[in-house]
Design a protein around this motif. Structure first.
Motif, PDB file in Angstrom:
ATOM      1  N   PRO A 144       8.486   1.409   9.221  1.00 17.82           N
ATOM      2  CA  PRO A 144       7.223   0.801   8.791  1.00 17.82           C
ATOM      3  C   PRO A 144       6.937   0.982   7.304  1.00 17.82           C
ATOM      4  N   THR A 145       7.436   2.052   6.721  1.00 17.69           N
ATOM      5  CA  THR A 145       7.217   2.300   5.296  1.00 17.69           C
ATOM      6  C   THR A 145       7.837   1.197   4.452  1.00 17.69           C
ATOM      7  N   GLU A 146       8.981   0.673   4.868  1.00 18.65           N
ATOM      8  CA  GLU A 146       9.636  -0.408   4.127  1.00 18.65           C
ATOM      9  C   GLU A 146       8.765  -1.663   4.110  1.00 18.65           C
ATOM     10  N   TYR A 147       8.077  -1.915   5.203  1.00 20.33           N
ATOM     11  CA  TYR A 147       7.199  -3.088   5.272  1.00 20.33           C
ATOM     12  C   TYR A 147       5.936  -2.865   4.440  1.00 20.33           C
ATOM     13  N   GLN A 148       5.441  -1.639   4.426  1.00 17.94           N
ATOM     14  CA  GLN A 148       4.277  -1.320   3.594  1.00 17.94           C
ATOM     15  C   GLN A 148       4.605  -1.546   2.122  1.00 17.94           C
ATOM     16  N   LYS A 149       5.785  -1.104   1.709  1.00 21.03           N
ATOM     17  CA  LYS A 149       6.219  -1.316   0.321  1.00 21.03           C
ATOM     18  C   LYS A 149       6.393  -2.803   0.030  1.00 21.03           C
ATOM     19  N   ALA A 150       6.992  -3.512   0.981  1.00 24.30           N
ATOM     20  CA  ALA A 150       7.256  -4.934   0.789  1.00 24.30           C
ATOM     21  C   ALA A 150       5.966  -5.730   0.629  1.00 24.30           C
ATOM     22  N   PRO A 162      -7.205 -11.909   4.043  1.00 28.98           N
ATOM     23  CA  PRO A 162      -6.239 -12.419   5.018  1.00 28.98           C
ATOM     24  C   PRO A 162      -5.131 -13.212   4.337  1.00 28.98           C
ATOM     25  N   ALA A 163      -3.963 -13.194   4.986  1.00 24.87           N
ATOM     26  CA  ALA A 163      -2.795 -13.894   4.441  1.00 24.87           C
ATOM     27  C   ALA A 163      -2.000 -14.502   5.582  1.00 24.87           C
ATOM     28  N   ASP A 164      -1.402 -15.659   5.306  1.00 26.03           N
ATOM     29  CA  ASP A 164      -0.540 -16.266   6.311  1.00 26.03           C
ATOM     30  C   ASP A 164       0.903 -15.804   6.103  1.00 26.03           C
ATOM     31  N   ARG A 165       1.764 -16.206   7.020  1.00 26.84           N
ATOM     32  CA  ARG A 165       3.161 -15.768   6.988  1.00 26.84           C
ATOM     33  C   ARG A 165       3.826 -16.117   5.661  1.00 26.84           C
ATOM     34  N   GLU A 166       3.630 -17.339   5.178  1.00 26.72           N
ATOM     35  CA  GLU A 166       4.285 -17.749   3.933  1.00 26.72           C
ATOM     36  C   GLU A 166       3.860 -16.870   2.754  1.00 26.72           C
ATOM     37  N   LYS A 167       2.580 -16.561   2.674  1.00 28.28           N
ATOM     38  CA  LYS A 167       2.094 -15.708   1.583  1.00 28.28           C
ATOM     39  C   LYS A 167       2.715 -14.321   1.689  1.00 28.28           C
ATOM     40  N   LEU A 168       2.819 -13.804   2.903  1.00 26.08           N
ATOM     41  CA  LEU A 168       3.423 -12.486   3.096  1.00 26.08           C
ATOM     42  C   LEU A 168       4.892 -12.484   2.679  1.00 26.08           C
ATOM     43  N   GLN A 223       6.209 -14.461   0.412  1.00 27.51           N
ATOM     44  CA  GLN A 223       6.195 -14.534  -1.054  1.00 27.51           C
ATOM     45  C   GLN A 223       5.959 -13.157  -1.668  1.00 27.51           C
ATOM     46  N   VAL A 224       5.010 -12.424  -1.120  1.00 29.19           N
ATOM     47  CA  VAL A 224       4.700 -11.091  -1.646  1.00 29.19           C
ATOM     48  C   VAL A 224       5.911 -10.166  -1.461  1.00 29.19           C
ATOM     49  N   ALA A 225       6.537 -10.222  -0.301  1.00 30.50           N
ATOM     50  CA  ALA A 225       7.700  -9.371  -0.047  1.00 30.50           C
ATOM     51  C   ALA A 225       8.828  -9.685  -1.026  1.00 30.50           C
ATOM     52  N   ARG A 226       9.067 -10.958  -1.294  1.00 34.00           N
ATOM     53  CA  ARG A 226      10.108 -11.337  -2.261  1.00 34.00           C
ATOM     54  C   ARG A 226       9.747 -10.851  -3.661  1.00 34.00           C
ATOM     55  N   LYS A 227       8.475 -11.025  -4.038  1.00 32.74           N
ATOM     56  CA  LYS A 227       8.017 -10.574  -5.359  1.00 32.74           C
ATOM     57  C   LYS A 227       8.208  -9.063  -5.509  1.00 32.74           C
ATOM     58  N   ASN A 228       8.013  -8.337  -4.411  1.00 34.51           N
ATOM     59  CA  ASN A 228       8.173  -6.876  -4.428  1.00 34.51           C
ATOM     60  C   ASN A 228       9.628  -6.449  -4.258  1.00 34.51           C
TER      61      ASN A 228
END
Length: 64
Positions: free
Chosen positions: A6-12, A19-25, A27-32
């Motif tokens: 779960p820590t990897e997802y928190q960092k991502a 609120p955020a939809d799947r696509e935004k999430l 995008q954020v994970a890629r940016k991180n």
């Protein structure tokens, strides 16, 4: 190999605007610069609005 930490997802998803939809999430994970497996797993959660990081974690790990 997909991570179940779960820590990897928190960092991502650090800094995700909820609120955020799947696509935004995704995008954020890629940016991180999240691991490709983490991004892939996030990209396969149901396409809906997530209100909190806990909601995302439930979708990723399938726990209620």
């Amino acid at each position: 190999m997909a991570t179940n930490d779960p820590t990897e997802y928190q960092k991502a998803l650090k800094g995700a605007p909820y609120p955020a939809d799947r696509e935004k999430l995704v995008q954020v994970a890629r940016k991180n610069k999240a691991d490709r497996d983490v991004v892939d797993k996030i990209s396969h959660i149901p396409d809906k609005q997530y209100e909190t990081p806990a909601d995302v974690q439930k979708a990723v790990f399938g726990s209620d």
